[in-house]
Design a protein around this motif. Structure first.
Motif, PDB file in Angstrom:
ATOM      1  N   ILE A  75       0.853  -1.200   0.000  1.00 41.72           N
ATOM      2  CA  ILE A  75       0.000   0.000   0.000  1.00 41.72           C
ATOM      3  C   ILE A  75       0.887   1.248   0.000  1.00 41.72           C
ATOM      4  CG2 ILE A  75      -1.714   1.319   1.360  1.00 41.72           C
ATOM      5  CD1 ILE A  75      -2.983  -1.175   0.263  1.00 41.72           C
ATOM      6  N   LEU A  76       1.933   1.236   0.842  1.00 39.83           N
ATOM      7  CA  LEU A  76       2.831   2.393   0.923  1.00 39.83           C
ATOM      8  C   LEU A  76       3.527   2.624  -0.423  1.00 39.83           C
ATOM      9  CD1 LEU A  76       4.447   1.881   4.463  1.00 39.83           C
ATOM     10  CD2 LEU A  76       2.489   3.329   3.849  1.00 39.83           C
ATOM     11  N   GLU A  77       3.947   1.535  -1.035  1.00 41.71           N
ATOM     12  CA  GLU A  77       4.605   1.603  -2.340  1.00 41.71           C
ATOM     13  C   GLU A  77       3.755   2.351  -3.367  1.00 41.71           C
ATOM     14  OE1 GLU A  77       5.597  -2.194  -4.476  1.00 41.71           O
ATOM     15  OE2 GLU A  77       6.772  -2.481  -2.615  1.00 41.71           O
ATOM     16  N   ARG A  78       2.443   2.143  -3.294  1.00 39.86           N
ATOM     17  CA  ARG A  78       1.543   2.772  -4.275  1.00 39.86           C
ATOM     18  C   ARG A  78       1.115   4.173  -3.845  1.00 39.86           C
ATOM     19  NH1 ARG A  78      -1.422  -2.128  -3.571  1.00 39.86           N
ATOM     20  NH2 ARG A  78      -0.564  -3.750  -4.899  1.00 39.86           N
ATOM     21  N   GLY A  79       1.702   4.658  -2.764  1.00 36.30           N
ATOM     22  CA  GLY A  79       1.381   6.020  -2.338  1.00 36.30           C
ATOM     23  C   GLY A  79       0.200   6.118  -1.384  1.00 36.30           C
ATOM     24  N   GLY A  80      -0.251   4.981  -0.863  1.00 37.76           N
ATOM     25  CA  GLY A  80      -1.320   5.008   0.144  1.00 37.76           C
ATOM     26  C   GLY A  80      -0.743   5.187   1.539  1.00 37.76           C
ATOM     27  N   HIS A  81      -1.617   5.366   2.506  1.00 33.72           N
ATOM     28  CA  HIS A  81      -1.185   5.504   3.898  1.00 33.72           C
ATOM     29  C   HIS A  81      -1.791   4.374   4.725  1.00 33.72           C
ATOM     30  CE1 HIS A  81      -0.002   9.708   3.033  1.00 33.72           C
ATOM     31  NE2 HIS A  81      -1.036   9.645   2.196  1.00 33.72           N
ATOM     32  N   VAL A  82      -1.033   3.915   5.726  1.00 37.67           N
ATOM     33  CA  VAL A  82      -1.566   2.871   6.611  1.00 37.67           C
ATOM     34  C   VAL A  82      -1.411   3.338   8.054  1.00 37.67           C
ATOM     35  CG1 VAL A  82      -1.318   0.488   7.411  1.00 37.67           C
ATOM     36  CG2 VAL A  82      -1.003   1.023   4.979  1.00 37.67           C
ATOM     37  N   PHE A  83      -2.485   3.273   8.804  1.00 34.30           N
ATOM     38  CA  PHE A  83      -2.422   3.653  10.204  1.00 34.30           C
ATOM     39  C   PHE A  83      -2.803   2.459  11.074  1.00 34.30           C
ATOM     40  CE2 PHE A  83      -4.422   5.379  14.099  1.00 34.30           C
ATOM     41  CZ  PHE A  83      -3.289   6.008  14.629  1.00 34.30           C
ATOM     42  N   TRP A  84      -1.955   2.164  12.048  1.00 34.64           N
ATOM     43  CA  TRP A  84      -2.212   1.049  12.964  1.00 34.64           C
ATOM     44  C   TRP A  84      -2.875   1.607  14.212  1.00 34.64           C
ATOM     45  CZ3 TRP A  84      -0.004  -4.007  11.845  1.00 34.64           C
ATOM     46  CH2 TRP A  84       0.744  -4.051  10.654  1.00 34.64           C
ATOM     47  N   ALA A  85      -4.153   1.314  14.394  1.00 31.93           N
ATOM     48  CA  ALA A  85      -4.900   1.863  15.529  1.00 31.93           C
ATOM     49  C   ALA A  85      -5.021   0.810  16.623  1.00 31.93           C
ATOM     50  CB  ALA A  85      -6.286   2.308  15.076  1.00 31.93           C
ATOM     51  N   ALA A  86      -4.499   1.144  17.795  1.00 23.65           N
ATOM     52  CA  ALA A  86      -4.538   0.181  18.901  1.00 23.65           C
ATOM     53  C   ALA A  86      -5.954  -0.015  19.421  1.00 23.65           C
ATOM     54  CB  ALA A  86      -3.627   0.638  20.031  1.00 23.65           C
ATOM     55  N   ASP A  87      -6.733   1.072  19.404  1.00 21.39           N
ATOM     56  CA  ASP A  87      -8.102   0.943  19.927  1.00 21.39           C
ATOM     57  C   ASP A  87      -9.054   1.854  19.144  1.00 21.39           C
ATOM     58  OD1 ASP A  87      -7.517   3.494  20.824  1.00 21.39           O
ATOM     59  OD2 ASP A  87      -7.060   2.827  22.864  1.00 21.39           O
ATOM     60  N   ALA A  88     -10.311   1.846  19.566  1.00 23.79           N
ATOM     61  CA  ALA A  88     -11.349   2.605  18.871  1.00 23.79           C
ATOM     62  C   ALA A  88     -11.029   4.095  18.863  1.00 23.79           C
ATOM     63  CB  ALA A  88     -12.692   2.355  19.554  1.00 23.79           C
ATOM     64  N   GLN A  89     -10.552   4.576  19.999  1.00 25.05           N
ATOM     65  CA  GLN A  89     -10.284   5.998  20.144  1.00 25.05           C
ATOM     66  C   GLN A  89      -9.221   6.463  19.141  1.00 25.05           C
ATOM     67  OE1 GLN A  89      -8.977   6.906  24.093  1.00 25.05           O
ATOM     68  NE2 GLN A  89      -9.339   9.099  23.819  1.00 25.05           N
ATOM     69  N   GLU A 116     -18.968   0.541  13.013  1.00 22.54           N
ATOM     70  CA  GLU A 116     -19.999   0.507  14.063  1.00 22.54           C
ATOM     71  C   GLU A 116     -19.330   0.224  15.407  1.00 22.54           C
ATOM     72  OE1 GLU A 116     -23.359   0.848  13.639  1.00 22.54           O
ATOM     73  OE2 GLU A 116     -23.456   0.839  11.447  1.00 22.54           O
ATOM     74  N   GLU A 117     -18.411  -0.733  15.368  1.00 21.14           N
ATOM     75  CA  GLU A 117     -17.723  -1.158  16.592  1.00 21.14           C
ATOM     76  C   GLU A 117     -16.983   0.016  17.248  1.00 21.14           C
ATOM     77  OE1 GLU A 117     -15.068  -4.531  15.968  1.00 21.14           O
ATOM     78  OE2 GLU A 117     -13.704  -3.751  17.493  1.00 21.14           O
ATOM     79  N   ILE A 118     -16.302   0.827  16.426  1.00 28.39           N
ATOM     80  CA  ILE A 118     -15.507   1.911  17.012  1.00 28.39           C
ATOM     81  C   ILE A 118     -16.300   3.216  17.114  1.00 28.39           C
ATOM     82  CG2 ILE A 118     -13.332   0.885  16.190  1.00 28.39           C
ATOM     83  CD1 ILE A 118     -13.260   3.039  14.003  1.00 28.39           C
ATOM     84  N   LEU A 119     -17.566   3.197  16.760  1.00 24.43           N
ATOM     85  CA  LEU A 119     -18.450   4.368  16.837  1.00 24.43           C
ATOM     86  C   LEU A 119     -17.904   5.544  16.024  1.00 24.43           C
ATOM     87  CD1 LEU A 119     -19.251   4.145  20.657  1.00 24.43           C
ATOM     88  CD2 LEU A 119     -20.752   3.462  18.778  1.00 24.43           C
ATOM     89  N   LEU A 120     -17.537   5.253  14.785  1.00 26.03           N
ATOM     90  CA  LEU A 120     -16.918   6.270  13.944  1.00 26.03           C
ATOM     91  C   LEU A 120     -17.912   7.356  13.513  1.00 26.03           C
ATOM     92  CD1 LEU A 120     -14.467   7.342  12.450  1.00 26.03           C
ATOM     93  CD2 LEU A 120     -14.961   5.753  10.582  1.00 26.03           C
ATOM     94  N   SER A 121     -19.115   6.942  13.118  1.00 33.82           N
ATOM     95  CA  SER A 121     -20.071   7.949  12.628  1.00 33.82           C
ATOM     96  C   SER A 121     -20.394   9.000  13.686  1.00 33.82           C
ATOM     97  CB  SER A 121     -21.354   7.265  12.124  1.00 33.82           C
ATOM     98  OG  SER A 121     -21.058   6.504  10.987  1.00 33.82           O
ATOM     99  N   PRO A 122     -20.709   8.601  14.928  1.00 35.05           N
ATOM    100  CA  PRO A 122     -20.951   9.626  15.954  1.00 35.05           C
ATOM    101  C   PRO A 122     -19.755  10.557  16.145  1.00 35.05           C
ATOM    102  CG  PRO A 122     -21.602   7.458  16.769  1.00 35.05           C
ATOM    103  CD  PRO A 122     -20.946   7.242  15.438  1.00 35.05           C
TER     104      PRO A 122
END
Lengths: 474, 241
Positions: A75-89, A116-122
């Motif tokens: 993904i990085l090679e193609r110019g995308g970004h990757v974020f490793w999120a430990a938790d919902a917050q 839904e699990e991480i309550l992103l929309s709210p």
């Protein structure tokens, strides 16, 4: 008892005897069962397919670290970004910050249980952004301010009359039809506008293909294709467990997911996405991000007895097969993931204190394991969760002491006989006093819904001793 | 030579359904088995195991291995309790005990399974002139793979008219402690089962587990339905002599 447990009991008592609800769900499940049987017939050997899928997911989960890094590198090679999120917050903060930086006002979403699990929309709405679900079922439950009823078919509990009424109230007061095609057209007109004004598209992922560094997304409505290609910014939010090792594995997993999920040979629109728009390409987002959500998953990964739960591909088959789910419905669980997989997953991800009741809210009938396309031993994990609950001390001293006494009684036939005879005598007294089924009946939890148990004067072993004297074996 | 058989009578059959134990004995004797009842047996430990209290279940399992360890054939009129020994003891126990459990598990048979697969009997000379359907209980069906044996035996009973109900292998909702901890759900599931039994027009619903039958019977009576419950052993013991 936790708040969630009390709510569960309250809602279950309301839904379980609701015959209208039972009929709606049964009708849906019958047509699902028929479709699944037909789709299974397209496999030369369905059981062999399940076994192979189980092996592949085992390989993926037991090499998760390496495979995720392989995926990330591409993904990085193609110019995308990757974020490793430990938790919902962390996951929400990353997406919200991104949206703020790009001045996003409108977000379109294709179906994703992790969001839904991480309550992103709210979290996005709190920043004043307008978020639209673009999966038809998700959009319907969004308009009702309800969580999804089911992980694959979020509006399964509603009839087209319900939906017609909802659209009339919330979308267009002139709607006077419950023709599904016309209702779909209403949704399409509305959502098309959303797609073209949105500055950000958020999708989930059905699979993360490690060797190719691709995100595989399937929908029946094509809404993910619009979500991921029209807005200038695309964010994939996914659980880390969605990995499969190789691109060729989709040859099995696409039909497997379609068969178990909806009884289709293959989902209508299946897309592979690996990065932002390249120079010279006509469409695709300018910016592409993948948020890899852990949120308790690596805890499960560290548990050799329950690691297998991470094999789940979220097809929803176990919900459909579950007689508990069929009777109480998706909303009663009060969890993001309902049904057997939810009762296995939720205490591990969201906390055993709050959700200690879920592993027990099952008759352990095993129908879920029979249909799971990756052969997760769901009843065993329910038992393992029960063990975790017992060891946590949540059920209290009375239950613990009760089982100690019980176990002590079972260590001697004399004590066993004594307690057995005593209980039967007690039961006969309750009957003789006419208390069976009344509020004073100690067996009330049983007799409230059922006729009283028999309480014979003599046990089998007493009769055995007598007949041994009288009767001789033939 | 007559097969020597040890009876494993589940605690609730012993205490609440003694007739099922007697009928099991009668059928086994009729086909020529020498039946013994090791009187030291108590409970297999499933209630504790299913509640997550594995430490309280383990002594029961160890005890079971001692009581039944020396028998070549152990027969149990319950799919669920057979499952506990054959499938769950190896999860519960470790080391030497686990090895013993694996070995004994291969010699513990559910009643109908023993008749058809071990004794090679498909017909026991019973007569039961009624319309009967079969509830395929969960542990027997999905843990032990017992689906055909009880049906074969039922179809070969003189005068018995066998009918299938819809969703015969869907759970009746009993589930042990589930039946009281989540009585509202358990009874709804029982109600679905009762409706399926009624719809097929059977006078009797037969099963190989008294636990399911006890729950289904309770639901049938509570909802004033006509169908009655009966253990397979009691049908097979009927009408001889």
């Amino acid at each position: 008892m936790s708040t969630a447990a009390r709510e569960f009991h309250r809602k279950a008592a309301e839904k379980a005897p609701d015959l209208v609800h039972r009929q709606v769900i049964q009708r849906n499940m019958v047509s699902y069962d028929i479709a699944v049987d037909k789709a299974k017939g397209r496999f030369r050997d369905w059981q062999a397919g399940r076994r192979r899928a189980q092996q592949i997911k085992w390989e993926a989960i037991n090499n998760l670290d390496k495979l995720l890094e392989q995926f990330e590198a591409k993904i990085l090679e193609r110019g995308g970004h990757v974020f490793w999120a430990a938790d919902a917050q962390e996951a929400c903060k990353y997406v919200v910050d991104l949206a703020r930086r790009r001045g996003v006002k409108t977000v379109v979403k294709s179906k994703s249980m992790v969001t839904e699990e991480i309550l992103l929309s709210p979290a996005l709405e709190k920043e004043g952004m307008q978020v639209w679900e673009t999966d038809l079922g998700e959009w319907i439950v969004q308009l009702r301010h309800e969580p999804p009823y089911h992980i694959v078919t979020p509006a399964m509990h509603l009839s087209r009359q319900d939906i017609s009424r909802l659209f009339r109230e919330k979308v267009d007061p002139t709607i006077d039809t419950d023709d599904p095609q016309k209702l779909v057209a209403v949704a399409r007109r509305f959502l098309r506008r959303a797609f073209f004004v949105a500055e950000m598209g958020i999708s989930g992922a059905n699979f993360l293909v490690a060797d190719a560094g691709m995100v595989a997304i399937s929908t029946n409505e094509g809404n993910a294709r619009l979500t991921t290609s029209v807005p200038p910014l695309h964010v994939v939010v996914t659980g880390i467990e969605k990995v499969i090792p190789r691109l060729e594995n989709l040859g099995l997993f696409w039909p497997l997911l379609a068969t178990s999920g909806t009884g289709q040979p293959i989902i209508t629109y299946s897309t592979l996405i690996g990065g932002p728009r390249k120079a010279g390409e006509v469409d695709g987002p300018e910016e592409f991000h993948v948020v890899l959500v852990d949120n308790g998953r690596s805890r499960l990964l560290a548990d050799p007895e329950q690691r297998e739960i991470l094999h789940c591909i979220r097809c929803g088959a176990c919900l459909n097969a579950c007689p508990v789910y069929r009777n109480i419905g998706g909303h009663t669980y009060g969890t993001i993931y309902p049904g057997p997989i939810g009762s296995v997953l939720t205490p591990n991800l969201a906390g055993i204190e709050e959700f200690h009741h879920l592993p027990f809210a099952s008759s352990l009938c095993g129908a879920c394991r029979e249909v799971c396309p990756v052969r997760i031993d769901l009843p065993l994990h329910l038992l393992q969760n029960r063990r975790k609950v017992a060891e946590s001390g949540i059920p209290g001293l009375a239950e613990m002491a009760g089982f100690k006494v019980w176990s002590w009684a079972m260590m001697s036939p004399q004590r066993y006989n004594f307690f057995g005879a005593l209980s039967r005598m007690g039961m006969r007294m309750v009957k003789a006093l006419g208390l069976s089924g009344s509020l004073l009946d100690p067996m009330r939890p049983w007799t409230k819904y059922r006729a009283a148990l028999p309480a014979p004067r003599q046990s089998f072993r007493e009769l055995w001793r007598k007949q041994r004297v009288v009767e001789k074996p033939e | 030579m007559a097969l020597r058989v040890a009876l494993f009578i589940p605690c609730f059959v012993d205490q609440l359904f003694p007739q099922v134990g007697l009928d099991t004995t009668a059928v086994l004797r009729r086909i020529g088995c020498q039946v013994e009842f090791p009187e030291d047996q108590t409970c297999c430990g499933q209630p504790a195991f299913n509640t997550g209290r594995w430490d309280d279940a383990r002594p029961c399992a160890e005890r079971f291995l001692q009581v039944f360890g020396s028998y070549e054939h152990v027969v149990c009129p319950s799919g669920s309790c057979t499952t506990m020994v054959r499938k769950f003891y190896p999860d519960l126990l470790q080391g030497e005990s686990r090895q013993q459990a694996l070995a004994l598990g291969r010699r513990v048979y559910e009643f109908s399974e023993f008749l058809v697969r071990v004794a090679g009997v498909r017909e026991v000379g019973a007569e039961f002139p009624h319309k009967v359907t079969y509830h395929s209980s969960c542990h027997a069906t999905r843990e032990l793979g017992i689906t055909e044996e009880p049906r074969i035996l039922l179809r070969n009973v003189r005068g018995l008219e066998f009918v299938e109900m819809q969703h015969a292998d869907e759970c009746c909702g009993f589930g042990g402690m589930f039946a009281v901890k989540f009585a509202e759900i358990s009874s709804a599931m029982g109600d679905v089962k009762a409706a399926n039994i009624e719809a097929c027009g059977a006078e009797y619903v037969a099963a190989i587990d008294s636990s399911c039958l006890m729950h289904v019977e309770g639901i049938l009576r509570h909802s004033n339905r006509a169908a009655k419950t009966i253990h397979l052993a009691s049908i097979l013991a009927a009408g001889s002599k």
